[in-house]
Scaffold this motif. Sequence first.
Motif, PDB file in Angstrom:
ATOM      1  N   SER A 103       3.001  13.720  -3.645  1.00 36.26           N
ATOM      2  CA  SER A 103       2.387  14.118  -2.379  1.00 36.26           C
ATOM      3  C   SER A 103       3.400  13.977  -1.248  1.00 36.26           C
ATOM      4  CB  SER A 103       1.154  13.259  -2.097  1.00 36.26           C
ATOM      5  OG  SER A 103       1.520  11.904  -1.933  1.00 36.26           O
ATOM      6  N   ARG A 104       3.074  14.518  -0.084  1.00 36.04           N
ATOM      7  CA  ARG A 104       3.945  14.401   1.079  1.00 36.04           C
ATOM      8  C   ARG A 104       4.078  12.935   1.485  1.00 36.04           C
ATOM      9  NH1 ARG A 104       6.987  17.422   1.972  1.00 36.04           N
ATOM     10  NH2 ARG A 104       5.816  19.258   2.607  1.00 36.04           N
ATOM     11  N   LEU A 105       5.299  12.482   1.703  1.00 35.05           N
ATOM     12  CA  LEU A 105       5.528  11.109   2.123  1.00 35.05           C
ATOM     13  C   LEU A 105       4.914  10.875   3.500  1.00 35.05           C
ATOM     14  CD1 LEU A 105       6.945   8.365   1.632  1.00 35.05           C
ATOM     15  CD2 LEU A 105       8.914   9.294   2.880  1.00 35.05           C
ATOM     16  N   ARG A 106       4.133   9.825   3.633  1.00 33.52           N
ATOM     17  CA  ARG A 106       3.536   9.475   4.926  1.00 33.52           C
ATOM     18  C   ARG A 106       4.554   8.663   5.716  1.00 33.52           C
ATOM     19  NH1 ARG A 106      -0.243   5.528   7.079  1.00 33.52           N
ATOM     20  NH2 ARG A 106      -1.546   6.530   8.670  1.00 33.52           N
ATOM     21  N   ASP A 130      11.105  17.867   3.319  1.00 33.19           N
ATOM     22  CA  ASP A 130      10.322  17.920   2.081  1.00 33.19           C
ATOM     23  C   ASP A 130      10.345  16.553   1.382  1.00 33.19           C
ATOM     24  OD1 ASP A 130       8.691  19.032   0.147  1.00 33.19           O
ATOM     25  OD2 ASP A 130      10.370  19.722  -1.088  1.00 33.19           O
ATOM     26  N   LEU A 131       9.986  15.511   2.123  1.00 27.28           N
ATOM     27  CA  LEU A 131       9.970  14.163   1.575  1.00 27.28           C
ATOM     28  C   LEU A 131       8.693  13.950   0.776  1.00 27.28           C
ATOM     29  CD1 LEU A 131      11.240  12.235   4.719  1.00 27.28           C
ATOM     30  CD2 LEU A 131      12.575  13.024   2.755  1.00 27.28           C
ATOM     31  N   ARG A 132       8.860  13.377  -0.409  1.00 32.30           N
ATOM     32  CA  ARG A 132       7.730  13.204  -1.321  1.00 32.30           C
ATOM     33  C   ARG A 132       7.536  11.748  -1.698  1.00 32.30           C
ATOM     34  NH1 ARG A 132       4.582  17.798  -1.499  1.00 32.30           N
ATOM     35  NH2 ARG A 132       5.962  19.576  -1.088  1.00 32.30           N
ATOM     36  N   ALA A 133       6.283  11.363  -1.872  1.00 36.07           N
ATOM     37  CA  ALA A 133       5.954  10.057  -2.416  1.00 36.07           C
ATOM     38  C   ALA A 133       6.077  10.102  -3.931  1.00 36.07           C
ATOM     39  CB  ALA A 133       4.537   9.655  -1.992  1.00 36.07           C
ATOM     40  N   ASP A 164       0.834  -1.197   0.000  1.00 43.53           N
ATOM     41  CA  ASP A 164       0.000   0.000   0.000  1.00 43.53           C
ATOM     42  C   ASP A 164       0.873   1.252   0.000  1.00 43.53           C
ATOM     43  OD1 ASP A 164      -1.530   2.270   1.389  1.00 43.53           O
ATOM     44  OD2 ASP A 164      -3.118   0.794   1.044  1.00 43.53           O
ATOM     45  N   PRO A 165       0.669   2.175  -0.956  1.00 41.79           N
ATOM     46  CA  PRO A 165       1.545   3.356  -1.061  1.00 41.79           C
ATOM     47  C   PRO A 165       1.418   4.329   0.091  1.00 41.79           C
ATOM     48  CG  PRO A 165      -0.309   3.539  -2.585  1.00 41.79           C
ATOM     49  CD  PRO A 165      -0.352   2.155  -2.029  1.00 41.79           C
ATOM     50  N   GLN A 166       0.361   4.209   0.894  1.00 38.11           N
ATOM     51  CA  GLN A 166       0.171   5.120   2.020  1.00 38.11           C
ATOM     52  C   GLN A 166       0.516   4.490   3.367  1.00 38.11           C
ATOM     53  OE1 GLN A 166      -0.633   8.454   2.069  1.00 38.11           O
ATOM     54  NE2 GLN A 166      -0.292   8.290  -0.139  1.00 38.11           N
ATOM     55  N   SER A 167       0.369   3.183   3.499  1.00 39.83           N
ATOM     56  CA  SER A 167       0.583   2.560   4.799  1.00 39.83           C
ATOM     57  C   SER A 167       1.493   1.345   4.768  1.00 39.83           C
ATOM     58  CB  SER A 167      -0.764   2.152   5.410  1.00 39.83           C
ATOM     59  OG  SER A 167      -1.471   1.289   4.531  1.00 39.83           O
TER      60      SER A 167
END
Length: 446
Positions: free
Chosen positions: A264-267, A257-260, A93-96
């Motif tokens: 978007s902002r890296l979670r 400033d970590l990005r996915a 999962d790209p978010q979790s």
Amino acid sequence: MLRPLAELDVQVAVRRSLDESGHLDRSVLEAFQDAVDRTVSKHIRPNYVGAFARMYLMSTDLGIEGFDDDVAAELDEMVIGNNPIGQAVLSNDPQSGPIPRREMDALLVKLKDATERRLIPTTHLAVTWLFICFGCNSKNLRLIHEGDCSVVDVPDGDPVYQVQVPRIKKRTRGERDQFRTRQVPAAVGAVLDQLVTDNRQQALYRDGIDRRRFDWPLFRTRWAREDLLDGAFDASAFRVEAFWPGMILKEVAELLDLRAADGSRLRLTPRRLRYTFAARLVADGAAPRDVADALDHSSLNYVMVYFNARLDAVEQIDKAVDSFLSPVADAFMGRIALDEVDAQGAGQPLRRISHVSPTMNAMRAVGSCGELGDCEKHAPTACYDCRVFIPFVDADHQAVLDDLLLQRERRLANGDDPRWTQINDRAIANAKAVIRRCAAIRNVGE
């Protein structure tokens, strides 16, 4: 599927766990499983337990009181029956789920730079590095004391930095009854030393507070928590709260400033870093028992989800390399110069970095090294992953990239261990980033 929560023995477990620990602990799951075993057919029991785990994870992510992130991490690693619970891990999962390699590489590059130049608070550096190094839970981190960090002198060698990490969920009476000794790199050890020094400069050391009365956590509040004073938890009055490590990681993602991959902002969360830690161990060839030991699990059941989720190594490499248009791949931290004269700036001589390959007629300069000292790394491959490398705008960086990709294809064609093909993956990503940035500079000039 959550109706067994209404069973009397489950309700007793709920009340007991809330009274004793302040959150729904593992005993509630065990009581729920017993209720399911009594009332549900065997072949669908895993579905009910899976529903409980999903409810717990959702409630934890929403910040509902009574749900603990450490318990959630354990539940998300479980595999029960034929029903996998770790959906975030299994689905990447790209978010979790585990942080993808190129996003993790960008995080490491920026974190190393921030560590060298102290660009963010020492507390933030220490929290992030310890989650990365240990793959621990938030509670492990909050239970570490200043005295748990030490330096061991090694004859004829560099000092070794160690941390005594408190073990959790081991059914002992005290929270700090058992420990695992873990080593950290020297750069991380230096951050921990600085944090201890900073702690001792705080007002609480100068106000005549009885040090024998309180524990002195490595991560602590500036003022004692009033709700813990003069009670059973008086000694822990300076310990940070459960949500604090996650809040710090969120701030780190913003400060760096970590990005996915989608921009978007890296979670960045403790749980994701734990998943990433385990997933990378598996990718590096670790056995299940090694992964269980690294995560401090007493059972192999909780780590098999990472092996079930393992992708083919070549596919992982392809995904890591196929990032030409991804903003997160732009992790190159050095500056770019128009030419050698521009790189020298005030006239300081710099070491020229050149490249030659079958696709070129002669050796050509691709940049300069910002330091004159000897370097044992292989140039120019290692240079694209180095902060002091200064690429030239008009150099043939595409030729370097072509050689790196050719090396990778040859290793795969020869049947080499796929892990060897990953050695230059970050250099490949950074070479692409340099090519993009050079093209942008040329376009501005035109």
